[in-house]
Enzyme design. Structure first.
Site, PDB file in Angstrom:
ATOM      1  N   LYS A   1       0.897  -1.179  -0.140  1.00 36.95           N
ATOM      2  CA  LYS A   1       0.062  -0.104   0.079  1.00 36.95           C
ATOM      3  C   LYS A   1       0.870   1.376   0.089  1.00 36.95           C
ATOM      4  O   LYS A   1       0.596   1.990  -0.690  1.00 36.95           O
ATOM      5  CB  LYS A   1      -0.956   0.061   1.178  1.00 36.95           C
ATOM      6  CG  LYS A   1      -2.084  -1.117   1.462  1.00 36.95           C
ATOM      7  CD  LYS A   1      -2.941  -0.860   2.456  1.00 36.95           C
ATOM      8  CE  LYS A   1      -1.990  -0.717   3.936  1.00 36.95           C
ATOM      9  NZ  LYS A   1      -1.919  -2.040   4.464  1.00 36.95           N
TER      10      LYS A   1
ATOM     11  N   ARG B   1      -9.326   0.487   8.901  1.00 31.11           N
ATOM     12  CA  ARG B   1      -8.739  -0.544   9.322  1.00 31.11           C
ATOM     13  C   ARG B   1      -9.910  -1.496  10.415  1.00 31.11           C
ATOM     14  O   ARG B   1      -9.471  -2.549  10.688  1.00 31.11           O
ATOM     15  CB  ARG B   1      -7.519  -0.437  10.115  1.00 31.11           C
ATOM     16  CG  ARG B   1      -6.404  -0.902   9.356  1.00 31.11           C
ATOM     17  CD  ARG B   1      -5.228  -0.283  10.076  1.00 31.11           C
ATOM     18  NE  ARG B   1      -4.140  -0.933  10.087  1.00 31.11           N
ATOM     19  CZ  ARG B   1      -2.814  -0.443   9.466  1.00 31.11           C
ATOM     20  NH1 ARG B   1      -2.809   0.392   8.806  1.00 31.11           N
ATOM     21  NH2 ARG B   1      -1.790  -1.270   9.409  1.00 31.11           N
TER      22      ARG B   1
ATOM     23  N   ARG C   1      11.818  -5.832   5.009  1.00 31.96           N
ATOM     24  CA  ARG C   1      11.704  -4.380   4.523  1.00 31.96           C
ATOM     25  C   ARG C   1      12.808  -3.412   5.347  1.00 31.96           C
ATOM     26  O   ARG C   1      13.048  -3.584   6.417  1.00 31.96           O
ATOM     27  CB  ARG C   1      10.342  -4.071   5.224  1.00 31.96           C
ATOM     28  CG  ARG C   1       9.882  -2.818   4.851  1.00 31.96           C
ATOM     29  CD  ARG C   1       8.345  -3.163   4.702  1.00 31.96           C
ATOM     30  NE  ARG C   1       7.677  -2.764   5.937  1.00 31.96           N
ATOM     31  CZ  ARG C   1       6.474  -2.469   6.045  1.00 31.96           C
ATOM     32  NH1 ARG C   1       5.503  -2.487   4.944  1.00 31.96           N
ATOM     33  NH2 ARG C   1       5.715  -2.320   7.272  1.00 31.96           N
TER      34      ARG C   1
ATOM     35  N   ARG D   1      12.030  -0.898  10.553  1.00 30.44           N
ATOM     36  CA  ARG D   1      10.745  -0.338  11.466  1.00 30.44           C
ATOM     37  C   ARG D   1      10.839  -1.177  12.533  1.00 30.44           C
ATOM     38  O   ARG D   1      10.921  -2.644  12.635  1.00 30.44           O
ATOM     39  CB  ARG D   1       9.584  -0.332  10.694  1.00 30.44           C
ATOM     40  CG  ARG D   1       9.173   1.269  10.407  1.00 30.44           C
ATOM     41  CD  ARG D   1       8.127   1.310   9.599  1.00 30.44           C
ATOM     42  NE  ARG D   1       7.147   0.330   9.844  1.00 30.44           N
ATOM     43  CZ  ARG D   1       5.865   0.326   9.015  1.00 30.44           C
ATOM     44  NH1 ARG D   1       5.595   1.057   7.971  1.00 30.44           N
ATOM     45  NH2 ARG D   1       4.826  -0.402   9.571  1.00 30.44           N
TER      46      ARG D   1
ATOM     47  N   ARG E   1       0.456  -8.009  13.648  1.00 31.48           N
ATOM     48  CA  ARG E   1       0.046  -7.195  12.756  1.00 31.48           C
ATOM     49  C   ARG E   1      -0.998  -7.904  11.860  1.00 31.48           C
ATOM     50  O   ARG E   1      -1.864  -7.416  11.401  1.00 31.48           O
ATOM     51  CB  ARG E   1       1.075  -6.601  12.129  1.00 31.48           C
ATOM     52  CG  ARG E   1       1.741  -5.145  12.962  1.00 31.48           C
ATOM     53  CD  ARG E   1       2.928  -4.854  12.194  1.00 31.48           C
ATOM     54  NE  ARG E   1       3.152  -4.470  11.121  1.00 31.48           N
ATOM     55  CZ  ARG E   1       4.158  -4.200  10.058  1.00 31.48           C
ATOM     56  NH1 ARG E   1       5.112  -4.879  10.637  1.00 31.48           N
ATOM     57  NH2 ARG E   1       3.932  -3.803   8.948  1.00 31.48           N
TER      58      ARG E   1
HETATM   59  P1  ADP Z   1       1.540  -1.620   8.013  1.00 30.20           P
HETATM   60  O1  ADP Z   1       0.334  -1.490   7.290  1.00 30.20           O
HETATM   61  O2  ADP Z   1       2.657  -2.013   7.399  1.00 30.20           O
HETATM   62  O3  ADP Z   1       1.050  -2.504   9.388  1.00 30.20           O
HETATM   63  P2  ADP Z   1       1.227   1.138   9.011  1.00 30.20           P
HETATM   64  O4  ADP Z   1       2.508   1.843   8.794  1.00 30.20           O
HETATM   65  O5  ADP Z   1      -0.001   1.528   8.094  1.00 30.20           O
HETATM   66  O6  ADP Z   1       1.917  -0.495   8.685  1.00 30.20           O
HETATM   67  O7  ADP Z   1       0.562   1.128  10.600  1.00 30.20           O
HETATM   68  C1  ADP Z   1       1.569   1.038  11.717  1.00 30.20           C
HETATM   69  C2  ADP Z   1       0.789   1.015  12.911  1.00 30.20           C
HETATM   70  O8  ADP Z   1       0.093   2.080  13.249  1.00 30.20           O
HETATM   71  C3  ADP Z   1      -0.264  -0.205  12.853  1.00 30.20           C
HETATM   72  O9  ADP Z   1       0.138  -1.244  13.160  1.00 30.20           O
HETATM   73  C4  ADP Z   1      -1.247   0.218  14.062  1.00 30.20           C
HETATM   74  O10 ADP Z   1      -0.802   0.194  15.270  1.00 30.20           O
HETATM   75  C5  ADP Z   1      -1.240   1.539  13.733  1.00 30.20           C
HETATM   76  N1  ADP Z   1      -2.373   2.407  12.898  1.00 30.20           N
HETATM   77  C6  ADP Z   1      -1.921   2.670  11.578  1.00 30.20           C
HETATM   78  N2  ADP Z   1      -3.440   2.839  10.907  1.00 30.20           N
HETATM   79  C7  ADP Z   1      -4.167   2.765  11.891  1.00 30.20           C
HETATM   80  C8  ADP Z   1      -5.635   2.478  11.924  1.00 30.20           C
HETATM   81  N3  ADP Z   1      -6.468   2.958  10.751  1.00 30.20           N
HETATM   82  N4  ADP Z   1      -6.444   2.017  12.813  1.00 30.20           N
HETATM   83  C9  ADP Z   1      -5.711   1.872  13.974  1.00 30.20           C
HETATM   84  N5  ADP Z   1      -4.362   1.624  14.109  1.00 30.20           N
HETATM   85  C10 ADP Z   1      -3.576   2.042  12.977  1.00 30.20           C
END
Ligand code: ADP
Length: 223
Positions: free
Chosen positions: A14, A88, A126, A159, A170
């Protein structure tokens, strides 16, 4: 108005696709993960949020919904936006749908479907540039000079949430809370597109997204 919602599990690409789309469409890339990391770094958000993110679980809907609404209210979203990592949960999806419908914005949701084993391999390899955010992958997209960003030369980092147990958490959160969002969006009749993003290079996947959303790509510069 180009309102695109990129949907997919962690590691589905994404972030990479959002960066390509934002350059092509000239609308902002809104990544809730990046926004949360930035706010945690800038100490706007407390330790509890940082801990939740480090564990791989999702942070609260209230916080994320408020953050996204505030971001969408900024004037640079007038021609559209690319949402990456939101919604999400079902509560986030309902909130977003209400926001879009109230403004008559017709979004398109693009699901980047990727095989589970491919996801695991990708997440473990990554690396990210801490300065410009560019993502690399040791297996499929290594930087030209090992360990350094091609664009600005900064030393690449892993990360914190890319360690194996956190990756599993995750992916678990995704299965439990986020996958049902996809079923929901389809069930309520939103415009959705599903693409197989397992095998293609980022460029190939990008072309497929562009075709699917009928965005005419600008011609490449003449050499
Ligand atoms: P990835 O999609 O690779 O897990 P992101 O950078 O999108 O990584 O998100 C990292 C973290 O940020 C998630 O594991 C979560 O804890 C938090 N997060 C991101 N977007 C949301 C969301 N829409 N709702 C709740 N938590 C979120």
């Amino acid at each position: 108005m180009k309102a695109i919602v990129l949907f997919g599990s962690p590691g589905s690409g994404k972030g990479t696709q959002a960066k390509l789309l934002t350059q092509c469409l000239k609308v902002p890339h809104i990544s809730t993960g990046d926004m949360l990391r930035e706010r945690v770094r800038g100490a706007e958000l407390g330790n509890a949020v940082a801990e939740t993110m480090q564990s791989g679980a999702l942070v609260s809907d209230e916080l994320v919904n408020a953050m996204v609404e505030e971001r969408l209210a900024r004037p640079d979203t007038a021609d559209g936006f690319i949402l990456d990592g939101y919604p999400r949960t079902l509560a986030q999806a309902d909130r977003l749908i209400r926001w879009l419908d109230e403004r008559g914005v017709r979004e398109v949701v693009v699901h980047l479907a990727v095989d589970y084993n491919v996801i695991i391999a990708r997440l473990m390899g990554r690396r990210q540039c801490p300065r410009c955010g560019t993502l690399y992958n040791l297996a499929s997209q290594p930087p030209h000079k090992a360990g350094f960003c091609d664009l600005d030369g900064a030393r690449l980092v892993i990360r914190e949430d890319d360690s194996e147990p956190v990756i599993r958490e995750r992916l678990d959160s995704y299965e439990r809370q986020t996958r049902p969002v996809w079923e929901h969006l389809r069930a309520v009749g939103r415009r959705v597109i599903e693409l197989d993003a397992s095998a293609g290079t980022p460029e190939v996947v990008f072309q497929e997204i562009c075709q699917a959303i009928e965005v005419v790509q600008p011609a490449p510069p003449e050499k």
